[in-house]
Design a protein around this motif. Structure first.
Motif, PDB file in Angstrom:
ATOM      1  N   THR A   1       0.845  -1.206   0.000  1.00 11.29           N
ATOM      2  CA  THR A   1       0.000   0.000   0.000  1.00 11.29           C
ATOM      3  C   THR A   1       0.881   1.258   0.000  1.00 11.29           C
ATOM      4  OG1 THR A   1      -0.071   0.059   2.406  1.00 11.29           O
ATOM      5  CG2 THR A   1      -1.807  -1.200   1.297  1.00 11.29           C
ATOM      6  N   ASP A   2       0.233   2.402   0.191  1.00  6.38           N
ATOM      7  CA  ASP A   2       0.993   3.646   0.334  1.00  6.38           C
ATOM      8  C   ASP A   2       1.957   3.482   1.520  1.00  6.38           C
ATOM      9  OD1 ASP A   2       2.008   6.124   0.874  1.00  6.38           O
ATOM     10  OD2 ASP A   2       0.072   7.077   1.298  1.00  6.38           O
TER      11      ASP A   2
ATOM     12  N   ARG B   1       1.478   5.143   4.909  1.00  5.97           N
ATOM     13  CA  ARG B   1       0.373   4.789   5.811  1.00  5.97           C
ATOM     14  C   ARG B   1       0.788   3.584   6.647  1.00  5.97           C
ATOM     15  NH1 ARG B   1      -6.130   3.776   5.103  1.00  5.97           N
ATOM     16  NH2 ARG B   1      -6.421   4.526   7.225  1.00  5.97           N
TER      17      ARG B   1
ATOM     18  N   PRO C   1      -4.051   7.782  -1.971  1.00  3.23           N
ATOM     19  CA  PRO C   1      -4.384   6.740  -2.947  1.00  3.23           C
ATOM     20  C   PRO C   1      -3.504   6.823  -4.194  1.00  3.23           C
ATOM     21  CG  PRO C   1      -6.385   7.824  -2.170  1.00  3.23           C
ATOM     22  CD  PRO C   1      -5.227   8.601  -1.613  1.00  3.23           C
TER      23      PRO C   1
ATOM     24  N   CYS D   1      -0.600   4.564  -4.029  1.00  8.49           N
ATOM     25  CA  CYS D   1      -0.916   3.209  -3.568  1.00  8.49           C
ATOM     26  C   CYS D   1      -1.286   2.290  -4.730  1.00  8.49           C
ATOM     27  CB  CYS D   1      -2.072   3.281  -2.575  1.00  8.49           C
ATOM     28  SG  CYS D   1      -2.574   1.649  -2.014  1.00  8.49           S
TER      29      CYS D   1
ATOM     30  N   VAL E   1      -2.774  -0.494  -4.611  1.00  8.66           N
ATOM     31  CA  VAL E   1      -4.136  -1.027  -4.437  1.00  8.66           C
ATOM     32  C   VAL E   1      -5.131  -0.107  -5.150  1.00  8.66           C
ATOM     33  CG1 VAL E   1      -5.951  -1.527  -2.731  1.00  8.66           C
ATOM     34  CG2 VAL E   1      -3.563  -2.136  -2.240  1.00  8.66           C
ATOM     35  N   PHE E   2      -4.886   1.181  -5.034  1.00  6.52           N
ATOM     36  CA  PHE E   2      -5.805   2.123  -5.690  1.00  6.52           C
ATOM     37  C   PHE E   2      -5.688   2.047  -7.219  1.00  6.52           C
ATOM     38  CE2 PHE E   2      -7.464   6.379  -6.907  1.00  6.52           C
ATOM     39  CZ  PHE E   2      -8.731   6.223  -6.360  1.00  6.52           C
TER      40      PHE E   2
ATOM     41  N   VAL F   1     -13.134   5.255  -1.368  1.00 11.36           N
ATOM     42  CA  VAL F   1     -11.761   4.910  -0.983  1.00 11.36           C
ATOM     43  C   VAL F   1     -10.951   6.189  -0.779  1.00 11.36           C
ATOM     44  CG1 VAL F   1      -9.591   3.925  -1.798  1.00 11.36           C
ATOM     45  CG2 VAL F   1     -11.720   2.636  -2.076  1.00 11.36           C
TER      46      VAL F   1
ATOM     47  N   CYS G   1      -9.478   6.953   2.761  1.00 14.71           N
ATOM     48  CA  CYS G   1      -8.021   6.806   2.875  1.00 14.71           C
ATOM     49  C   CYS G   1      -7.376   8.105   3.342  1.00 14.71           C
ATOM     50  CB  CYS G   1      -7.449   6.383   1.517  1.00 14.71           C
ATOM     51  SG  CYS G   1      -5.656   6.211   1.494  1.00 14.71           S
TER      52      CYS G   1
ATOM     53  N   ILE H   1     -11.014   4.809   6.818  1.00 17.53           N
ATOM     54  CA  ILE H   1     -11.052   3.365   6.574  1.00 17.53           C
ATOM     55  C   ILE H   1      -9.659   2.783   6.764  1.00 17.53           C
ATOM     56  CG2 ILE H   1     -12.984   3.431   4.921  1.00 17.53           C
ATOM     57  CD1 ILE H   1     -10.780   3.125   2.684  1.00 17.53           C
ATOM     58  N   GLY H   2      -9.613   1.487   6.992  1.00  7.41           N
ATOM     59  CA  GLY H   2      -8.325   0.799   7.070  1.00  7.41           C
ATOM     60  C   GLY H   2      -8.004   0.158   5.726  1.00  7.41           C
ATOM     61  N   CYS H   3      -6.740  -0.191   5.542  1.00  9.36           N
ATOM     62  CA  CYS H   3      -6.323  -0.802   4.268  1.00  9.36           C
ATOM     63  C   CYS H   3      -6.973  -2.166   4.056  1.00  9.36           C
ATOM     64  CB  CYS H   3      -4.802  -0.925   4.227  1.00  9.36           C
ATOM     65  SG  CYS H   3      -3.978   0.685   4.110  1.00  9.36           S
TER      66      CYS H   3
ATOM     67  N   CYS I   1     -10.314  -1.573   2.611  1.00  3.85           N
ATOM     68  CA  CYS I   1     -10.132  -1.088   1.248  1.00  3.85           C
ATOM     69  C   CYS I   1      -9.822  -2.235   0.291  1.00  3.85           C
ATOM     70  CB  CYS I   1      -8.996  -0.067   1.244  1.00  3.85           C
ATOM     71  SG  CYS I   1      -8.607   0.618  -0.368  1.00  3.85           S
TER      72      CYS I   1
HETATM   73 FE1  SF4 Z   1      -4.112   2.145  -0.334  1.00  4.16          FE
HETATM   74 FE2  SF4 Z   1      -6.649   1.753   0.250  1.00  4.16          FE
HETATM   75 FE3  SF4 Z   1      -4.779   1.705   2.183  1.00  4.16          FE
HETATM   76 FE4  SF4 Z   1      -5.411   3.996   1.008  1.00  4.16          FE
HETATM   77  S1  SF4 Z   1      -6.782   2.719   2.268  1.00  4.16           S
HETATM   78  S2  SF4 Z   1      -3.343   3.244   1.417  1.00  4.16           S
HETATM   79  S3  SF4 Z   1      -5.842   3.335  -1.101  1.00  4.16           S
HETATM   80  S4  SF4 Z   1      -4.995   0.276   0.485  1.00  4.16           S
END
Ligand code: SF4
Ligand code: TRP
Length: 343
Positions: A233-234, A237, A246, A249, A251-252, A267, A271, A276-278, A281
């Motif tokens: 992820t980022d 974070r 995002p 990241c 994932v994004f 998201v 984010c 929210i947590g990863c 997400c």
């Molecule tokens: Fe990445 Fe989603 Fe976590 Fe943000 S919440 S760092 S977009 S995985």
């Protein structure tokens, strides 16, 4: 073929090496595009098992299974054998003959200069690739293409040099050999560059079989969730309470390809505010990927029954052979070779 407009449609040809089960990167980078093209063009798609031999000649035992898996994934992804011609390269003999004829007229320097030649030779250490066949890889590809006299060749950026060589080979062939009326037999095809969205694998690098970071089109739902959970992820974070970005990241990047605009907005909001947590997400991402793959996996099961794939590939091979002969009848005559003996 069932589509009555077949005769007037422009022709498309492309191929893939038999690498085994395909992943999301293969889908977004090529296959999804092919599925769109089959409605508009007269399409020929083949599995390049002879190309597999150029690097895997020392152990060819996996090629049949890998070929079947690729064919299954094509059908699962929506290539319709009623709409396009799907076949195995080695089952259409004329690929080999045209390659041989091209080998007579192609200066060695043209092949030595192809950028993938030295690159691959250096990358695939552990394999002796100082062979005649490996040097000829892009020339075999030129034969694959020109055999069908296509208008377009849909490929990714990495194959553009090979299509460029193909155009040079066509030009050289046409200089030496012509129809009785003086016209050209092999038209120069154009690249149809596949727009490839950035698709990272679970480690954040480009999704690729050789990195072991893929999500397969045939992965069951639990496997998809298991693979996405530890995805990179980022890096900023670190704790759940840290806000993330995002745009930094991977994932994004996948959300951008597979998730709805609403989910992407959710998201971004969650984010950047640490709302929210990863894990959550990634769960949403898994939902979107699972939804995208579900209809494919249903089709895959259907096509995996009995001899269905083999029958489709055989019928495709026959159709491709017929089309290839059309070209080769003219090629043989122009080169002053006798016609093929047919029983
Ligand atoms: Fe990445 Fe989603 Fe976590 Fe943000 S919440 S760092 S977009 S995985
Ligand atoms: N070289 C291509 C690849 O690695 C596969 C291929 C072989 C191909 N013959 C082709 C692609 C003809 C397009 C047209 O992806």
């Amino acid at each position: 073929m069932s589509n009555p407009s077949t005769q007037s449609r422009k022709r498309v040809l492309s191929g893939m090496r038999p690498t085994g089960k395909l992943h999301l990167g293969n889908y977004m980078g090529a296959l999804a595009n092919w599925v769109r093209l089959q409605n508009e063009y007269e399409c020929y798609f083949f599995i390049a098992d002879l190309h597999a031999l150029t690097t895997d000649y020392a152990d060819t035992s996996q090629i049949p299974d890998n070929t079947r898996e690729v064919a299954l994934d094509w059908l699962a992804a929506g290539l319709d054998p009623e709409q396009c011609t799907i076949f195995i390269q080695s089952q259409v003999n004329d690929h080999s003959l045209l390659h041989l004829l091209f080998s007579m007229i192609t200066p060695l320097g043209w092949l030595e200069r192809v950028p993938t030649y030295k690159e691959q030779q250096e990358n695939l250490t552990g394999k002796d690739l100082s062979t005649y066949g490996f040097l000829g890889y892009p020339l075999l590809q030129s034969a694959d293409i020109l055999l069908y006299q296509p208008d377009f060749v849909p490929v990714g950026q990495d194959q553009v040099a090979h299509v460029e060589l193909t155009r040079e080979v066509a030009r050289r062939f046409n200089q030496f050999y012509k129809r009785p009326d003086g016209s050209e037999i092999l038209p120069e095809p154009q690249v149809l560059l596949t727009p490839a969205p950035k698709l990272p694998g679970t480690d954040g690098r480009k999704m690729s079989k050789s990195y072991g970071n893929t999500i397969l089109l045939s992965d069951p739902e639990p496997e998809i969730r298991k693979k996405l959970k530890p995805m990179v992820t980022d890096p900023a974070r670190i704790r759940r309470t840290d806000p993330g970005d995002p745009d930094k990241c991977p994932v994004f990047d996948l959300h951008k390809v597979f998730s709805s605009a609403e989910t992407q907005a959710k998201v971004r909001e969650g984010c950047t505010t640490a709302g929210i947590g990863c894990i959550e997400c990634k769960g949403w991402l898994a939902d979107a990927v699972v939804a995208e793959l579900a209809p494919m996996q249903e089709r895959r099961i259907k096509f995996a029954q009995g001899n269905l794939v083999d029958d489709i590939l055989k019928a495709g091979g026959k159709r491709a052979t017929t089309r290839a002969r059309q070209t080769m009848t003219e090629v043989r005559a122009a080169v002053h070779l006798p016609p093929e003996v047919s029983e």
